[in-house]
Design an enzyme around this catalytic site. Sequence first.
Site, PDB file in Angstrom:
ATOM      1  N   ARG A 148      19.085  18.165  26.769  1.00 22.30           N
ATOM      2  CA  ARG A 148      18.525  19.456  27.169  1.00 22.30           C
ATOM      3  C   ARG A 148      17.031  19.376  27.532  1.00 22.30           C
ATOM      4  O   ARG A 148      16.191  20.045  26.919  1.00 22.30           O
ATOM      5  CB  ARG A 148      18.764  20.517  26.086  1.00 22.30           C
ATOM      6  CG  ARG A 148      20.226  20.645  25.693  1.00 22.30           C
ATOM      7  CD  ARG A 148      20.512  21.851  24.834  1.00 22.30           C
ATOM      8  NE  ARG A 148      20.777  23.026  25.624  1.00 22.30           N
ATOM      9  CZ  ARG A 148      21.216  24.188  25.139  1.00 22.30           C
ATOM     10  NH1 ARG A 148      21.419  24.324  23.858  1.00 22.30           N
ATOM     11  NH2 ARG A 148      21.441  25.207  25.927  1.00 22.30           N
ATOM     12  N   ASP A 184      30.162  26.960  28.358  1.00 20.30           N
ATOM     13  CA  ASP A 184      30.257  27.691  27.080  1.00 20.30           C
ATOM     14  C   ASP A 184      31.708  27.999  26.705  1.00 20.30           C
ATOM     15  O   ASP A 184      32.014  28.189  25.528  1.00 20.30           O
ATOM     16  CB  ASP A 184      29.505  29.032  27.182  1.00 20.30           C
ATOM     17  CG  ASP A 184      28.003  28.857  27.007  1.00 20.30           C
ATOM     18  OD1 ASP A 184      27.567  27.736  26.698  1.00 20.30           O
ATOM     19  OD2 ASP A 184      27.275  29.846  27.183  1.00 20.30           O
ATOM     20  N   ARG A 227      24.823  33.606  15.652  1.00 23.75           N
ATOM     21  CA  ARG A 227      23.801  33.557  16.710  1.00 23.75           C
ATOM     22  C   ARG A 227      24.281  34.273  17.968  1.00 23.75           C
ATOM     23  O   ARG A 227      23.474  34.784  18.741  1.00 23.75           O
ATOM     24  CB  ARG A 227      23.462  32.102  17.058  1.00 23.75           C
ATOM     25  CG  ARG A 227      22.626  31.404  15.990  1.00 23.75           C
ATOM     26  CD  ARG A 227      22.098  30.072  16.481  1.00 23.75           C
ATOM     27  NE  ARG A 227      21.778  30.160  17.876  1.00 23.75           N
ATOM     28  CZ  ARG A 227      22.135  29.282  18.797  1.00 23.75           C
ATOM     29  NH1 ARG A 227      22.805  28.220  18.448  1.00 23.75           N
ATOM     30  NH2 ARG A 227      21.797  29.447  20.042  1.00 23.75           N
ATOM     31  N   LYS A 265      24.558  38.289  25.186  1.00 25.13           N
ATOM     32  CA  LYS A 265      23.420  37.564  24.583  1.00 25.13           C
ATOM     33  C   LYS A 265      22.568  36.901  25.663  1.00 25.13           C
ATOM     34  O   LYS A 265      21.347  37.015  25.666  1.00 25.13           O
ATOM     35  CB  LYS A 265      23.941  36.488  23.620  1.00 25.13           C
ATOM     36  CG  LYS A 265      22.887  35.485  23.189  1.00 25.13           C
ATOM     37  CD  LYS A 265      23.413  34.498  22.184  1.00 25.13           C
ATOM     38  CE  LYS A 265      23.978  33.229  22.750  1.00 25.13           C
ATOM     39  NZ  LYS A 265      23.002  32.272  23.295  1.00 25.13           N
ATOM     40  N   ASN A 266      23.257  36.215  26.586  1.00 24.99           N
ATOM     41  CA  ASN A 266      22.496  35.419  27.560  1.00 24.99           C
ATOM     42  C   ASN A 266      21.827  36.278  28.632  1.00 24.99           C
ATOM     43  O   ASN A 266      21.014  35.768  29.398  1.00 24.99           O
ATOM     44  CB  ASN A 266      23.402  34.359  28.193  1.00 24.99           C
ATOM     45  CG  ASN A 266      23.764  33.280  27.187  1.00 24.99           C
ATOM     46  OD1 ASN A 266      23.059  33.088  26.196  1.00 24.99           O
ATOM     47  ND2 ASN A 266      24.865  32.598  27.413  1.00 24.99           N
ATOM     48  N   CYS A 325      21.471  25.059  20.239  1.00 22.43           N
ATOM     49  CA  CYS A 325      22.569  24.151  19.901  1.00 22.43           C
ATOM     50  C   CYS A 325      22.268  22.730  20.384  1.00 22.43           C
ATOM     51  O   CYS A 325      21.697  22.537  21.449  1.00 22.43           O
ATOM     52  CB  CYS A 325      23.862  24.646  20.541  1.00 22.43           C
ATOM     53  SG  CYS A 325      24.485  26.165  19.818  1.00 22.43           S
TER      54      CYS A 325
HETATM   55  C1  UD1 Z   1      23.214  26.456  29.935  1.00 24.84           C
HETATM   56  C2  UD1 Z   1      24.323  26.881  30.893  1.00 24.84           C
HETATM   57  C3  UD1 Z   1      24.470  28.375  30.789  1.00 24.84           C
HETATM   58  C4  UD1 Z   1      24.765  28.702  29.326  1.00 24.84           C
HETATM   59  C5  UD1 Z   1      23.689  28.159  28.405  1.00 24.84           C
HETATM   60  C6  UD1 Z   1      24.001  28.355  26.938  1.00 24.84           C
HETATM   61  C7  UD1 Z   1      24.945  25.898  33.036  1.00 24.84           C
HETATM   62  C8  UD1 Z   1      24.468  25.451  34.357  1.00 24.84           C
HETATM   63  N1  UD1 Z   1      24.007  26.448  32.224  1.00 24.84           N
HETATM   64  O1  UD1 Z   1      22.022  27.126  30.303  1.00 24.84           O
HETATM   65  O2  UD1 Z   1      25.500  28.846  31.635  1.00 24.84           O
HETATM   66  O3  UD1 Z   1      24.886  30.075  29.144  1.00 24.84           O
HETATM   67  O4  UD1 Z   1      23.548  26.762  28.620  1.00 24.84           O
HETATM   68  O5  UD1 Z   1      24.978  27.493  26.486  1.00 24.84           O
HETATM   69  O6  UD1 Z   1      26.102  25.790  32.714  1.00 24.84           O
HETATM   70  N2  UD1 Z   1      18.526  20.306  32.924  1.00 24.84           N
HETATM   71  C9  UD1 Z   1      17.629  19.326  33.255  1.00 24.84           C
HETATM   72  N3  UD1 Z   1      16.294  19.657  33.279  1.00 24.84           N
HETATM   73  C10 UD1 Z   1      15.849  20.918  33.011  1.00 24.84           C
HETATM   74  C11 UD1 Z   1      16.797  21.910  32.694  1.00 24.84           C
HETATM   75  C12 UD1 Z   1      18.129  21.564  32.649  1.00 24.84           C
HETATM   76  O7  UD1 Z   1      17.984  18.174  33.498  1.00 24.84           O
HETATM   77  O8  UD1 Z   1      14.642  21.153  33.076  1.00 24.84           O
HETATM   78  C13 UD1 Z   1      19.978  19.978  32.868  1.00 24.84           C
HETATM   79  C14 UD1 Z   1      20.486  20.029  31.414  1.00 24.84           C
HETATM   80  O9  UD1 Z   1      20.315  18.827  30.754  1.00 24.84           O
HETATM   81  C15 UD1 Z   1      21.947  20.357  31.607  1.00 24.84           C
HETATM   82  C16 UD1 Z   1      21.925  21.264  32.813  1.00 24.84           C
HETATM   83  O10 UD1 Z   1      20.708  20.986  33.513  1.00 24.84           O
HETATM   84  O11 UD1 Z   1      22.675  19.216  31.951  1.00 24.84           O
HETATM   85  C17 UD1 Z   1      22.070  22.744  32.461  1.00 24.84           C
HETATM   86  O12 UD1 Z   1      20.887  23.230  32.067  1.00 24.84           O
HETATM   87  P1  UD1 Z   1      20.453  24.757  32.086  1.00 24.84           P
HETATM   88  O13 UD1 Z   1      21.278  25.580  32.988  1.00 24.84           O
HETATM   89  O14 UD1 Z   1      18.982  24.752  32.247  1.00 24.84           O
HETATM   90  O15 UD1 Z   1      20.760  25.102  30.597  1.00 24.84           O
HETATM   91  P2  UD1 Z   1      20.599  26.443  29.937  1.00 24.84           P
HETATM   92  O16 UD1 Z   1      19.567  27.288  30.582  1.00 24.84           O
HETATM   93  O17 UD1 Z   1      20.525  26.142  28.476  1.00 24.84           O
END
Ligand code: UD1
Length: 419
Positions: A122, A306, A398, A22-23, A117
């Site tokens: 986030r 995850d 999802r 998915k990712n 989620c």
């Molecule tokens: C994250 C996971 C990814 C997982 C996905 C779905 C990590 C590093 N990333 O990706 O492996 O597949 O969720 O569950 O484990 N953040 C900020 N500012 C930003 C973006 C992010 O502060 O602009 C912080 C977030 O609050 C969080 C961390 O960075 O603490 C991880 O964020 P990110 O990797 O961007 O999240 P996803 O892309 O959703």
Amino acid sequence: MDIWHVRGGNRLFGSCRVQGSKNATLPILAASLVLPARSRLRNVPQLKDVAAAKEILTHLGCRLEDETDGVLLVDSTAPCGAEVPRALMGEMRSSVIFMGALLARCGEAKLSLPGGCQLGKRPIDLHLAALRAMGAEIREEGGDLDCRTDGLHGADITLRFPSVGATENVMLAACAAKGATRIRGAAREPEIVSLQEYLRSLGAHVAGAGSDTITICGVEPRRETDCTLPGDRIVAATLACACAAAGGRILLSGVDPAHFSTVLHFLNEAGCDIIQFNDVVEIASSGALRAPGRIVTEPYPGFPTDAQPLLMAALLRAEGTTLITETIFENRYRQVSELRRLGADIRLSGPEAAVRGVERLRGASLTASDLRGGAAMIVAALGAEGETAVFDAGHIRRGYEHLDDRLCALGADLWIEHK
Ligand code: UD1
């Protein structure tokens, strides 16, 4: 509403081909917009989030065609719209990657804050700062994002945290930028490597994915591409955890064991036998596990956030105390209150969880909190006595393709009631 009925106690035996990731799929679908091209994507999983991404592409003017066996054709050669309606943005987190894709393709993007989620705050500040550094003007108002540019330019971008989403957004935008873009502190997840492979197949000059520095400098556009998506490492981790909890012996194929080696490491420490070979891994569990020590979630190649709820669910009956520290999301223990209903002994203190193994778990009625939290409840229920009902408002669908059929084929006693 789906109600998963699980009668625990059956051991799992047999083999299972793991679905496409998915990712990896979602950012590649967004990337299919960056250049006018026809992409044939293989091993695309049938999921609610993928359906939402397809809807966004169709809304923007792409033509999509599903062939058999997970092959999807995306034709993005027609002129492309620049606005994604709020309802579609709200369907999933990965919709935020359309920001970089649309800025690259159209020089503008009208979107709203993404859904997904509820794992914590986030924020998307890293995405916005990086795109602004590349020449995008972005106005945020009441959850709407109005982005435009007179032309993106390359930039040296240093991410203070290796955000997966921000790395993907910059990679897409950089394909249309004048000059080279360098991302330092980039995310190193396998899905970033998949995105690089896809962008290269479209003619982009991208290098470094999988390391912490990625360079993108220009594109020699190609009109046709063919790309196979990798197996889903979190689905593989889910099935491995299910086997660990229920006992049995299963063989997973179609996924690179190196992509979830940290999960396999802890299952091995807990007493499971693991054999890996190329894209196949066998997991054997007697069902009697021991606490494997401290688990800390970290950016890849560390232990994936995850998989945290899934491994927790597998270790509820493990002898001793498992200590978990969640460092990525501040609200990623939503499964805990539900797992306690089964009889689990879990103490929480901020980012720390202490799971003291109990002798037995007993079936109960649970409510799925989010995608992986919901799957964790299924994992725990497979190792519980009696029947568990997991009420799920669509979270599990999802990210999991036919999880019920796959588990049943391995010998689990479960079915879904649709209400
Ligand atoms: C994250 C996971 C990814 C997982 C996905 C779905 C990590 C590093 N990333 O990706 O492996 O597949 O969720 O569950 O484990 N953040 C900020 N500012 C930003 C973006 C992010 O502060 O602009 C912080 C977030 O609050 C969080 C961390 O960075 O603490 C991880 O964020 P990110 O990797 O961007 O999240 P996803 O892309 O959703």
